[in-house]
Design an enzyme around this catalytic site. Structure first.
Site, short mmCIF file in Angstrom:
data_model
loop_
_atom_site.label_atom_id
_atom_site.label_comp_id
_atom_site.label_asym_id
_atom_site.label_seq_id
_atom_site.Cartn_x
_atom_site.Cartn_y
_atom_site.Cartn_z
CD GLU A 48 2.86 -2.48 7.11
OE1 GLU A 48 3.67 -2.48 6.19
OE2 GLU A 48 1.82 -3.16 7.09
CE LYS A 102 0.56 -2.11 3.88
NZ LYS A 102 0.10 -2.96 4.93
CE LYS A 115 -3.76 -1.24 4.89
NZ LYS A 115 -3.74 -1.84 6.22
N1 HSE Z 1 0.13 -3.61 9.00
C1 HSE Z 1 -1.07 -3.74 8.26
C2 HSE Z 1 -2.24 -3.72 9.22
C3 HSE Z 1 -1.03 -4.98 7.45
O1 HSE Z 1 -2.02 -3.95 10.41
O2 HSE Z 1 -3.36 -3.50 8.80
C4 HSE Z 1 -2.17 -5.13 6.48
O3 HSE Z 1 -2.18 -4.11 5.52
#
Ligand code: HSE
Length: 417
Positions: free
Chosen positions: A182, A97, A197
């Site tokens: 992440e 993303k 997003k």
């Molecule tokens: N780190 C992201 C989250 C992973 O926790 O939503 C999924 O995009």
């Protein structure tokens, strides 16, 4: 048409490994991973060494590979891979993303120039098939708003800290161990991931290509004891939500903020790693989508769905792009929020509000609840010791009914620390 797909896979982390396993269990898909390329030579992996290599050109220069699946962590390296693959006429699937959001326009241009599909359903809300729905089903004129919980890690952390009294650090550690966060978790906790997003959602929902930095955001990393206590006392939960909605003038308002959610609200039940999106249309009223928002298999399942769609040459048409929308000015977007700030700043802070509904002050910490505009909120939050939790958005009608400026409905003074 049911094309045979020869896949070149970049990355064998949480999602890459999940995809590998899911593909083994889906033999009918007519898709086969031919080459896997990874970066880190020292990382322990469940596949044996001869099953992967380190040279990206083994995929990019292989004419037999018609599909590249990019699942690496580094967003700039990912962009270079995706760009090279599209230039070579290979279809691409990605879940990155950050990369997609930061390079959205370039990626649009590449798709147009090289006429190859680039799909990324897994990049937004993992298992919820939202991008294809926005592309295929929702016509621009019919959409009023899209709002939701789009980050699994922060929802997991908030669930654990509010409902189970876990410490923030422990909840974050669990989110990392479960493969939700992440590699740099500030992207989650600071609200950056949600902002990426939302930027992607806005392009598909409203046809606007914004830069991620144009979207105002605050994450959950500033939320302190006072905001949590307020939630517990009032039987509220806090959810990090991304919002894009048209105001009365038809202008698009966008932001990512933590919000107090009442028990009567649908989002209240969306806990742990689940994501949820509510879409409001002019005629269909509201629709609610919910599903796992992070994790190996849920994300891999969305990647798999994109791979499956490529067999039929599916591509995003981006039909809504260049719609005649204007983005609302931050000073024209009003919110009701709880702002926590040092007690010493109480007088200054009160003047920033159009209306103050409630004020609480202890020796060190204070909060002010009331109405302010987003521009003011942005300015206020430049100071790190302040934190804001949204209570509601305001319509033009709500604004007209406001009390006169600075009129206080309640004033409470406590003794706490
Ligand atoms: N780190 C992201 C989250 C992973 O926790 O939503 C999924 O995009």
């Amino acid at each position: 048409m049911n094309k045979k797909l020869k896949i070149g896979l970049f990355g064998l982390g949480c999602v890459g490994q999940g995809l590998y396993e899911v593909l083994q269990q889906t033999p009918t898909l007519n898709a086969e991973i031919k080459t896997i390329v990874v970066k880190n030579k020292n990382k322990k992996r469940s596949l044996s060494e001869e099953q992967f290599s380190y040279d990206k050109n083994l995929i990019l220069d292989d004419p037999e590979i018609n599909t590249v699946v990019e699942l690496i962590d580094d967003s700039e390296a990912a962009f270079e891979i995706v760009k090279a693959a599209l230039q070579k006429g290979k279809a691409v699937v990605s879940a990155n993303k950050k990369m997609i959001s930061e390079h959205f326009q370039e990626l649009l241009d590449l798709q147009k120039e090289f006429k190859v599909p680039f799909l990324y359903e897994a990049a937004v809300c993992a298992s919820i098939p939202i991008i294809r729905n926005l592309e295929e089903y929702y016509d621009n004129d019919l959409l009023r708003s899209i709002e939701g919980i789009v980050n699994g890690s922060t929802n997991y952390i908030l669930t654990k800290t509010i409902s189970e009294n876990l410490s923030y650090e422990l909840a974050l550690k669990q989110a990392q161990d479960l493969g939700y966060a992440e590699s740099n978790p500030i992207l989650d906790t600071g609200g950056f991931d949600a902002r990426y997003k939302l930027q992607i959602l806005i392009a598909h929902a409203f046809g606007q290509v914004l830069r991620p930095k144009d979207i105002f955001h605050q994450g959950i990393n500033r939320i302190g004891e006072l905001e949590l206590r307020y939630a517990k006392e009032k039987n509220l939960k806090i959810k990090l939500k991304a919002r894009a909605f048209k105001n009365e003038e038809g202008r698009l308002c966008t932001f990512v903020l933590p919000e107090y959610v009442k028990s009567s609200d649908k989002f209240y039940q969306v806990d742990e790693v689940y994501n949820a999106l509510q879409i409001e249309g002019c005629f269909a009223d509201r629709q609610f989508f919910v599903g796992r928002g992070a994790g190996s298999y849920p994300t891999a399942s969305a990647v798999l769905s994109d791979i499956s769609a490529l067999r039929y040459d599916y591509r995003y048409e981006y039909r809504k792009l260049n719609s005649e929308y204007e983005v609302a000015n931050a000073e024209d977007t009003y919110i009701k929020a709880l702002l926590r700030h040092p007690s010493s700043e109480a007088d200054e802070i009160r003047t920033k509000f159009l209306q103050v509904d409630e004020h609480y002050k202890s020796r060190e910490q204070a909060y002010t609840i009331g109405v302010l505009n987003l521009k003011e909120a942005k300015e206020i939050l430049k100071e790190e010791q302040r934190s804001l939790v949204l209570i509601s958005t305001l319509s033009q009608k709500d604004l007209e009914q406001l009390q006169s400026p600075y009129e206080e409905i309640a004033w409470a003074v406590g003794n706490g620390g």
